[in-house]
Design a protein around this motif. Structure first.
Motif, PDB file in Angstrom:
ATOM      1  N   ASP A  73       0.808  -1.220   0.000  1.00  0.00           N
ATOM      2  CA  ASP A  73       0.000   0.000   0.000  1.00  0.00           C
ATOM      3  C   ASP A  73       0.845   1.275   0.000  1.00  0.00           C
ATOM      4  N   LYS A  93      -4.052   8.763   4.058  1.00  0.00           N
ATOM      5  CA  LYS A  93      -5.417   8.373   4.442  1.00  0.00           C
ATOM      6  C   LYS A  93      -5.740   6.964   3.942  1.00  0.00           C
ATOM      7  N   ASP A  94      -5.470   6.690   2.672  1.00  0.00           N
ATOM      8  CA  ASP A  94      -5.781   5.373   2.107  1.00  0.00           C
ATOM      9  C   ASP A  94      -4.958   4.270   2.766  1.00  0.00           C
ATOM     10  N   THR A 109      -6.229   3.623   6.279  1.00  0.00           N
ATOM     11  CA  THR A 109      -7.526   2.940   6.198  1.00  0.00           C
ATOM     12  C   THR A 109      -7.332   1.465   5.862  1.00  0.00           C
ATOM     13  N   ASN A 110      -6.469   1.168   4.893  1.00  0.00           N
ATOM     14  CA  ASN A 110      -6.198  -0.224   4.526  1.00  0.00           C
ATOM     15  C   ASN A 110      -5.507  -0.979   5.651  1.00  0.00           C
TER      16      ASN A 110
END
Length: 133
Positions: A68, A108-109, A112-113
Motif C-alpha cells: 500500500d 489516508k488510504d 484505512t487499509n
C-alpha cells in the motif's frame, strides 16, 4: 394513505437505526481486534520489514513499506508517552492509526487499509496549510 404510512414507517425505522449507531454496510464491522505486540510483530502483520529509525527504552520508530505504500510505525513503552507523541504529531496534520501503545502514520488510504489488518482507531491531525520557514 397506505403509501404515506409505509414511507413514515420506513423513515422511522431508519431513524431508530441511525440513533442506535447502525448503518447500512458499516465498514467498522470489518475491522479486526486491535493488534498488540512488538514493533517487529506489528510490522510482520502489516507485511513490511521495518527500517528502525529510533530504538530507545521509551519509543521505537521504523519506516515501513508494504504493497500500500510507505508509513511510519511507532511503539511506546507507556500509554502516556503514546498520547503525548500523538498530540504533538497531530499538529503537523496527517492520518494516524492508533492501537494500544503503537501508532502507524501514513496517507489516508494507507491508514484505512492498514486498519483492516491491525485494527485500531483512526485519528486525523490538524491540517496547517501555511508553515513559516
Amino acid at each position: 394513505m397506505k403509501v404515506k404510512q409505509l414511507i413514515l414507517a420506513t423513515a422511522g425505522a431508519m431513524a431508530v437505526l441511525a440513533l442506535a449507531g447502525c448503518s447500512f454496510g458499516d465498514a467498522a464491522s470489518k475491522v479486526p481486534p486491535t493488534a498488540t505486540g512488538s514493533l517487529e510483530s506489528l510490522a510482520a502483520k502489516a507485511k513490511c520489514k521495518p527500517a528502525i529509525q529510533t530504538d530507545t527504552d521509551t519509543i521505537r520508530q521504523a519506516i515501513c513499506t508494504n504493497s500500500d505504500g510507505k508509513f511510519v510505525l511507532v511503539t511506546f513503552s507507556t500509554d502516556r508517552g503514546q498520547r503525548e507523541w500523538i498530540n504533538e504529531a497531530k499538529d503537523y496534520g496527517g492520518y494516524y492509526l492508533v492501537g494500544r501503545k503503537w501508532v502507524a502514520d501514513g496517507s489516508k488510504d494507507l491508514v484505512t487499509n492498514l486498519r483492516g489488518t491491525l485494527g485500531g482507531d483512526i485519528e486525523i491531525g490538524t491540517d496547517h496549510h501555511a508553515h513559516g520557514g
